[in-house]
Design an enzyme around this catalytic site. Structure first.
Site, PDB file in Angstrom:
ATOM      1  N   ASP A 184     -13.425  17.200  44.132  1.00 24.87           N
ATOM      2  CA  ASP A 184     -12.348  17.595  43.207  1.00 24.87           C
ATOM      3  C   ASP A 184     -11.127  16.709  43.468  1.00 24.87           C
ATOM      4  O   ASP A 184     -11.066  15.989  44.471  1.00 24.87           O
ATOM      5  CB  ASP A 184     -12.028  19.072  43.451  1.00 24.87           C
ATOM      6  CG  ASP A 184     -11.152  19.657  42.360  1.00 24.87           C
ATOM      7  OD1 ASP A 184     -11.058  19.065  41.275  1.00 24.87           O
ATOM      8  OD2 ASP A 184     -10.552  20.724  42.609  1.00 24.87           O
TER       9      ASP A 184
ATOM     10  N   ASP B 253      -9.846  21.694  34.328  1.00 19.85           N
ATOM     11  CA  ASP B 253      -9.135  22.976  34.172  1.00 19.85           C
ATOM     12  C   ASP B 253      -8.863  23.323  32.708  1.00 19.85           C
ATOM     13  O   ASP B 253      -7.711  23.280  32.238  1.00 19.85           O
ATOM     14  CB  ASP B 253      -7.829  22.930  34.962  1.00 19.85           C
ATOM     15  CG  ASP B 253      -8.072  22.775  36.453  1.00 19.85           C
ATOM     16  OD1 ASP B 253      -9.236  22.903  36.880  1.00 19.85           O
ATOM     17  OD2 ASP B 253      -7.103  22.528  37.194  1.00 19.85           O
TER      18      ASP B 253
ATOM     19  N   GLU C 239      -9.023  11.861  41.093  1.00 21.98           N
ATOM     20  CA  GLU C 239      -8.605  10.867  40.077  1.00 21.98           C
ATOM     21  C   GLU C 239      -8.131   9.552  40.684  1.00 21.98           C
ATOM     22  O   GLU C 239      -8.333   8.510  40.021  1.00 21.98           O
ATOM     23  CB  GLU C 239      -7.514  11.470  39.197  1.00 21.98           C
ATOM     24  CG  GLU C 239      -7.961  12.631  38.344  1.00 21.98           C
ATOM     25  CD  GLU C 239      -8.330  13.894  39.099  1.00 21.98           C
ATOM     26  OE1 GLU C 239      -7.667  14.209  40.106  1.00 21.98           O
ATOM     27  OE2 GLU C 239      -9.305  14.555  38.710  1.00 21.98           O
TER      28      GLU C 239
END
Ligand SMILES: OC[C@H]1O[C@H](O[C@H]2[C@H](O)[C@@H](O)[C@@H](O[C@H]3[C@H](O)[C@@H](O)[C@@H](O)O[C@@H]3CO)O[C@@H]2CO)[C@H](O)[C@@H](O)[C@@H]1O
Length: 678
Positions: free
Chosen positions: A318, A414, A321
């Site tokens: 997670d 999300d 990026e």
């Protein structure tokens, strides 16, 4: 500017502008040829900092791809920023999101693919600034561009994945129903939840642990109060046939008493001055592995292998990026006592501009290669599974770049539970699929809790999320700490039964879904396909974004509007079999008859887990050595298929199963070695 072109003799061309030093060096075996940019309808110009690549945009040209983009699948008339960010909570038209893939397919009579192999912040303008041009702004002078011939969209994707890698094949259990929440604990409560799910008839294949399972958010540690006996916990899960996936972020807590931090010294991201970059994430002050370096990937591989050795089955990457909260926290601190609201600060959840990476010994600024960080992280994690001797690999990643398909499954981050999001989620997973990322999915029920006006926590919407995702390769409920419980046992019985029907149907179709995943792994074809992928010459299909194909043979048209039970469905030209009524329908606009509209395409073979083999069409089919072939359809099985009965719709003279003549619908109950329909 120096321009050189190479070709591999298989329909792929590499165009080198000056001396490219890409963040990801895809191994292209080509020979120089005497062509230049104009042979590919491209032109190039430059100014002080940028290179500008241009291609004409035809009046009826379709442009699809670019990864996870919150616009219509035909990307015309928008300017896209290719810059991975922690995007949640996001809505339609928000750009960029988590995954940016600078690859697009242009369809104008035939399909052609273009891939700008740059993990920097490209701006791709598809007929927005200039009505008749695609303009690409590249923030560096040396760049490589690939062009893939068609003529079909499928051919382009085959060539793109020949270069960037075929999709990995997750194990079959990873296609089951998985449960997650931010965060489940303590360990006994999780077992209790799983037992309750089973008691109420919901088969769960895996459970995810979110960040609160760790001790102070230190990677590869357990919180001893919440998980006093991880070994026993894992045993209890496995006894129940449930796999365990834990989150592993990229943030290593900067802590002198922490082994992972100490053993990784010398392998973390640095500033342009060569100091370790210390940022902020869940553990507080954090350092980040520089995955661009091989030595870092080797170190990480060992850490992952050792973590897996406890019996952990999957890894969830997670925040990759990569996200860092330093700048956002500073901005929020400045504004905290003032009567003003900060504008959208998502773009600041990135590494500061002085961060660098070492690529083949060369120091490169983060901004120039940012989007490739999650790819290298996933690659190192994948190597960790190999190091641990695992054949079954499951990795979930939030971010990615071209090539991520070979190492991980992507989910759309999300999302926010609302009807508009339901439609958007299908656009996102189809956009990723058509960009090479086959293993995709969403947070079913949508992640966000109660912090936004748009949020709709109705059982109807939650049920529609389950239905939408019926055939998505990744099928998981997940929720924020402040959100409702999305496991179906909490639903009122009418909706609970509807969700049960979806989950059971998914398990029933699993042999077909997995066969398509195998096809994807072998050939690079997406698992989920927008209609235009299969029906490239049907202009209607380019604006149909609320239906999807699963492989070549199933068309699914989920109900995605409130208060509806049925809907209009577009079936492209040809014959279709309504899965429920077994009625044969001609292509065109039809009204669905129930709220799970499933149609089987002519000349298809669908294996189901109850042993039914549905055959529809005038097909001559032959099943041999775990491969079913019928006209242009081919289904591979990695495991033997036990046939209970054949359900045949269409004309046939004889059905031979293992050489014996059988009647349609008669119980057969044997392992199929060969089926022949004459
Ligand atoms: O591991 C916990 C979850 O982490 C991810 O979601 C988090 C997200 O990445 C963060 O940026 C943050 O998002 C909040 C944001 O900071 C805030 O300004 C406000 O806009 O609300 C946002 C909530 O979305 O926190 C998220 C966790 O709440 C990951 O995507 C989740 O799947 C993980 O469960």
């Amino acid at each position: 500017m120096k321009v050189e072109v190479e070709e591999n003799g298989k329909g792929t061309y590499k165009i080198k502008i000056n001396d490219p030093f890409p963040a990801v060096d895809f191994q292209f075996q080509g020979k120089p040829i005497n062509k230049t940019l104009s042979d590919f309808s491209l032109s190039i110009s430059e100014d002080f900092h940028f290179v500008y690549l241009e291609k004409p945009l035809g009046l009826k040209e379709h442009v699809v791809g670019l990864g996870e983009k919150a616009t219509e699948l035909d990307r015309r008339r928008f300017r896209y920023t290719m810059y991975n960010i922690d995007a949640g909570p996001y809505f339609r038209f928000q750009d960029p999101l988590y995954v940016n893939i600078p690859f697009f397919i242009s369809i104008e009579n035939k399909a052609t693919g273009y891939f700008i192999n740059s993990a920097s912040k490209l701006i791709i303008d598809v007929g927005f600034e200039d009505y008749s041009k695609i303009k690409i702004k590249i923030p560096h002078k040396d760049v490589e561009i690939y062009v893939f011939e068609g003529p079909t969209i499928e051919n382009v994707l085959e060539r793109f994945t020949d270069l960037t890698g075929k999709p990995y094949l997750p194990p079959e259990w990873a296609f089951g129903y998985m449960i997650s929440r931010y965060s489940y604990y303590p360990q006994d409560r999780i077992i209790e939840l799983l037992d309750e799910m089973k008691k109420q008839g919901f088969k769960v294949s895996a459970v995810f642990l979110d960040i609160d399972f760790m001790d102070s958010f230190k990677l590869f540690t357990w919180n001893k109060e919440r998980f006093p006996d991880p070994k026993k916990f894992i045993e209890e899960l496995h006894k129940r046939g449930v796999k365990l996936i834990t989150i592993v972020d990229h943030s290593v807590r900067a802590d002198q008493n922490y082994e992972t931090f100490l053993s990784g010294l010398g392998k973390y991201c640095e500033t342009d001055k060569g100091d370790i970059f210390v940022g902020k994430l869940w553990p507080g002050s954090s350092v980040y592995p520089d995955f661009f370096r091989e030595e870092t990937r080797n170190w990480w591989k060992e850490k992952i292998a050792s973590w897996l050795s406890q019996g952990i089955d999957g890894i969830w990457l997670d925040m990759n990026e990569p996200t860092d909260f330093t700048k956002v926290l500073e901005i929020r601190d400045i504004f905290k006592d003032l009567p003003v609201q900060t504008k959208d600060d998502r773009i600041y959840r990135a590494f500061p501009s002085n961060v660098t990476h070492l690529i083949k010994g060369k120091r490169v600024h983060h901004e120039l290669v940012r989007n490739a960080y999650p790819l290298y992280e996933a690659m190192a994690t994948y190597q960790g599974f190999k190091e641990a001797g695992r054949d079954e690999i499951f990795i979930l990643s939030r971010s990615g770049y071209a090539g991520i398909q070979s190492y991980a499954t992507i989910w759309t981050g999300d999302n926010t539970p609302c009807w508009e999001d339901l439609k958007l989620q299908l656009q996102l997973v189809l956009g990723l699929s058509i960009s090479g990322v086959s293993n995709v999915g969403i947070d079913i029920g949508a992640f966000q809790g109660r912090g936004l006006r748009e949020i709709d926590n109705s059982p109807e919407l939650l049920t529609r999320y389950f239905q939408l995702a019926l055939f998505f390769p990744f099928f998981r409920t997940h929720k924020a700490t402040d959100g409702i419980d999305t496991e179906p046992i909490y639903l009122p019985d009418y909706y609970k039964e509807k969700v049960k029907e979806v989950i059971n149907l998914r398990y029933k179709f699993l042999p077909y879904l997995y066969a398509v995943a195998e096809e994807s792994h072998e050939l690079g074809h997406p698992i989920l396909r927008p209609l235009f992928y299969e029906f490239q010459n049907d202009e209607n299909t380019y604006r149909i974004e609320d239906e999807y194909m699963v492989g070549k043979s199933i068309l699914y048209a989920p109900v995605i509007s409130p208060g509806q039970e049925k809907r209009k469905v577009y079936l492209p030209k040809g014959k279709w079999l309504d899965y429920w009524s077994k009625e044969v329908i001609e292509g065109g606009w039809i009204d669905s008859v129930n709220d799970l509209p499933i149609y089987i395409r002519e000349n298809s073979i669908i294996p189901l887990s109850n042993g039914d083999l549905i055959v529809f069409g005038e097909a001559k089919i032959k099943y041999k050595g775990n491969i079913i072939e019928s006209n242009d359809r081919k289904i591979n099985f990695s495991k033997p298929f036990y046939i209970r009965q054949l359900i045949y719709v269409g004309e046939y003279e004889k059905i031979l199963v293992n050489g014996k003549e059988e009647k349609e619908g008669i119980e057969i109950n044997e392992e199929v070695k060969e089926v022949e329909i004459q």
